[in-house]
Design a protein around this motif. Structure first.
Motif, PDB file in Angstrom:
ATOM      1  N   LYS A  23       0.714  -1.522  -0.014  1.00 57.81           N
ATOM      2  CA  LYS A  23      -0.028  -0.123   0.366  1.00 57.81           C
ATOM      3  C   LYS A  23       0.789   1.489  -0.256  1.00 57.81           C
ATOM      4  O   LYS A  23       0.918   1.771  -0.734  1.00 57.81           O
ATOM      5  CB  LYS A  23      -0.867  -0.054   1.259  1.00 57.81           C
ATOM      6  CG  LYS A  23      -2.094   0.902   1.658  1.00 57.81           C
ATOM      7  CD  LYS A  23      -2.846   1.097   2.238  1.00 57.81           C
ATOM      8  CE  LYS A  23      -3.764   2.255   2.285  1.00 57.81           C
ATOM      9  NZ  LYS A  23      -4.606   2.182   4.198  1.00 57.81           N
ATOM     10  N   LYS A  65       2.030   1.566  -3.428  1.00 58.53           N
ATOM     11  CA  LYS A  65       1.602   1.970  -3.811  1.00 58.53           C
ATOM     12  C   LYS A  65       0.959   3.496  -4.493  1.00 58.53           C
ATOM     13  O   LYS A  65       0.888   3.912  -4.922  1.00 58.53           O
ATOM     14  CB  LYS A  65       0.116   1.319  -4.329  1.00 58.53           C
ATOM     15  CG  LYS A  65       0.647  -0.104  -5.152  1.00 58.53           C
ATOM     16  CD  LYS A  65      -1.152  -0.424  -4.513  1.00 58.53           C
ATOM     17  CE  LYS A  65      -1.501  -2.096  -5.392  1.00 58.53           C
ATOM     18  NZ  LYS A  65      -2.534  -3.050  -4.938  1.00 58.53           N
ATOM     19  N   GLU A  66       1.369   4.404  -3.358  1.00 54.25           N
ATOM     20  CA  GLU A  66       1.042   5.249  -2.063  1.00 54.25           C
ATOM     21  C   GLU A  66       2.158   6.327  -3.181  1.00 54.25           C
ATOM     22  O   GLU A  66       1.884   7.404  -3.337  1.00 54.25           O
ATOM     23  CB  GLU A  66       0.716   5.344  -1.447  1.00 54.25           C
ATOM     24  CG  GLU A  66      -0.669   5.132  -0.436  1.00 54.25           C
ATOM     25  CD  GLU A  66      -0.709   5.126   1.124  1.00 54.25           C
ATOM     26  OE1 GLU A  66      -0.061   5.313   1.572  1.00 54.25           O
ATOM     27  OE2 GLU A  66      -2.019   5.164   1.266  1.00 54.25           O
ATOM     28  N   ASN A  67       3.399   5.441  -2.869  1.00 56.12           N
ATOM     29  CA  ASN A  67       4.286   6.656  -3.356  1.00 56.12           C
ATOM     30  C   ASN A  67       4.583   6.491  -4.378  1.00 56.12           C
ATOM     31  O   ASN A  67       4.976   7.630  -5.151  1.00 56.12           O
ATOM     32  CB  ASN A  67       5.708   5.683  -2.522  1.00 56.12           C
ATOM     33  CG  ASN A  67       6.033   6.307  -1.328  1.00 56.12           C
ATOM     34  OD1 ASN A  67       5.584   7.034  -0.348  1.00 56.12           O
ATOM     35  ND2 ASN A  67       6.268   4.971  -0.664  1.00 56.12           N
ATOM     36  N   ALA A  68       4.309   5.700  -5.135  1.00 55.32           N
ATOM     37  CA  ALA A  68       4.255   5.717  -6.886  1.00 55.32           C
ATOM     38  C   ALA A  68       3.200   6.230  -7.175  1.00 55.32           C
ATOM     39  O   ALA A  68       3.880   7.558  -8.113  1.00 55.32           O
ATOM     40  CB  ALA A  68       4.049   3.957  -7.845  1.00 55.32           C
ATOM     41  N   ALA A  69       2.156   6.140  -6.738  1.00 56.62           N
ATOM     42  CA  ALA A  69       1.090   7.064  -6.703  1.00 56.62           C
ATOM     43  C   ALA A  69       1.225   9.200  -6.668  1.00 56.62           C
ATOM     44  O   ALA A  69       1.326   9.921  -7.756  1.00 56.62           O
ATOM     45  CB  ALA A  69       0.079   6.657  -6.849  1.00 56.62           C
ATOM     46  N   ALA A  70       2.419   9.208  -5.910  1.00 52.89           N
ATOM     47  CA  ALA A  70       2.394  10.459  -5.845  1.00 52.89           C
ATOM     48  C   ALA A  70       3.687  10.895  -6.220  1.00 52.89           C
ATOM     49  O   ALA A  70       3.799  12.137  -6.658  1.00 52.89           O
ATOM     50  CB  ALA A  70       3.012  10.536  -3.893  1.00 52.89           C
ATOM     51  N   THR A  71       4.285   9.974  -6.671  1.00 52.33           N
ATOM     52  CA  THR A  71       6.227  10.285  -7.744  1.00 52.33           C
ATOM     53  C   THR A  71       5.175  10.221  -9.029  1.00 52.33           C
ATOM     54  O   THR A  71       5.845  11.668  -9.580  1.00 52.33           O
ATOM     55  CB  THR A  71       6.512   9.470  -7.678  1.00 52.33           C
ATOM     56  OG1 THR A  71       7.210   9.217  -5.794  1.00 52.33           O
ATOM     57  CG2 THR A  71       7.883   9.775  -8.450  1.00 52.33           C
ATOM     58  N   ALA A  72       4.205   9.554  -9.400  1.00 52.06           N
ATOM     59  CA  ALA A  72       3.951   9.883 -10.811  1.00 52.06           C
ATOM     60  C   ALA A  72       2.685  11.337 -10.577  1.00 52.06           C
ATOM     61  O   ALA A  72       2.839  12.328 -11.831  1.00 52.06           O
ATOM     62  CB  ALA A  72       3.104   8.664 -10.735  1.00 52.06           C
ATOM     63  N   LYS A  73       2.499  11.436  -9.560  1.00 51.06           N
ATOM     64  CA  LYS A  73       1.460  12.758  -9.712  1.00 51.06           C
ATOM     65  C   LYS A  73       2.458  14.348  -9.740  1.00 51.06           C
ATOM     66  O   LYS A  73       2.034  14.901 -10.320  1.00 51.06           O
ATOM     67  CB  LYS A  73       0.638  12.841  -8.698  1.00 51.06           C
ATOM     68  CG  LYS A  73      -0.463  14.208  -8.512  1.00 51.06           C
ATOM     69  CD  LYS A  73      -1.352  13.938  -7.188  1.00 51.06           C
ATOM     70  CE  LYS A  73      -2.379  14.286  -7.458  1.00 51.06           C
ATOM     71  NZ  LYS A  73      -3.316  14.738  -5.629  1.00 51.06           N
TER      72      LYS A  73
END
Length: 157
Positions: A7, A10-18
């Motif tokens: 989790k 995933k949150e880190n990847a989503a934040a990085t992508a954002k």
């Protein structure tokens, strides 16, 4: 790998992508803004050059009219008419040099709304004058206004 770790990943990847998407958007916006600003500056330079050229031509026409008026009989109707035309052209030339394009368009629009017949008549006269000027310029370049013996000299060489 635990659920909690997945989790967080995933949150880190989503934040990085954002963040990356936001950075790309910001850079694109800056680049487009810079390109638009450069294009606007280039267009302004072109408009200023065209205004200056037109103002010089109008000023030249005013000078020619003023010279013609001075050669006429003092106080005659023709002298006054040519003098008034020269003054009007000189004022137009000065206004063209000193006003920005937006204010000139706004003034022209107001005058056209207030007196549409005068505006259409003036536009027609400007059109006729431009056509005559263009025709005379072309005739001079082609040699039609140089005289009859000019052609025979040119043909014999």
């Amino acid at each position: 790998m635990t659920n909690k770790t997945r989790k967080t990943t995933k949150e880190n990847a989503a934040a990085t992508a954002k963040r990356m998407a936001s950075d790309v958007t910001d850079r694109t916006r800056d680049a487009l803004g810079s390109a638009v600003k450069d294009a606007a500056e280039a267009a302004k330079k072109e408009v200023d050059a065209a205004k200056s050229s037109a103002a010089n031509e109008i000023s030249s026409a005013a000078s020619a009219l003023r010279t013609t008026a001075e050669e006429m009989r003092k106080g005659s109707l023709q002298q006054r008419t040519f003098g008034q035309m020269a003054d009007g052209l000189a004022d137009t030339s000065d206004a063209l040099r000193n006003k920005d394009l937006n204010s000139m368009v706004q003034n022209l629009t107001v005058r056209a709304h207030n007196n549409p017949l005068m505006f259409l008549g003036g536009a027609m006269l400007v059109g006729f004058a431009a056509a005559r000027f263009s025709k005379a310029s072309n005739a001079t370049k082609v040699g039609l206004l140089e005289g009859p013996d000019t052609f025979s000299k040119r043909d014999s060489t």
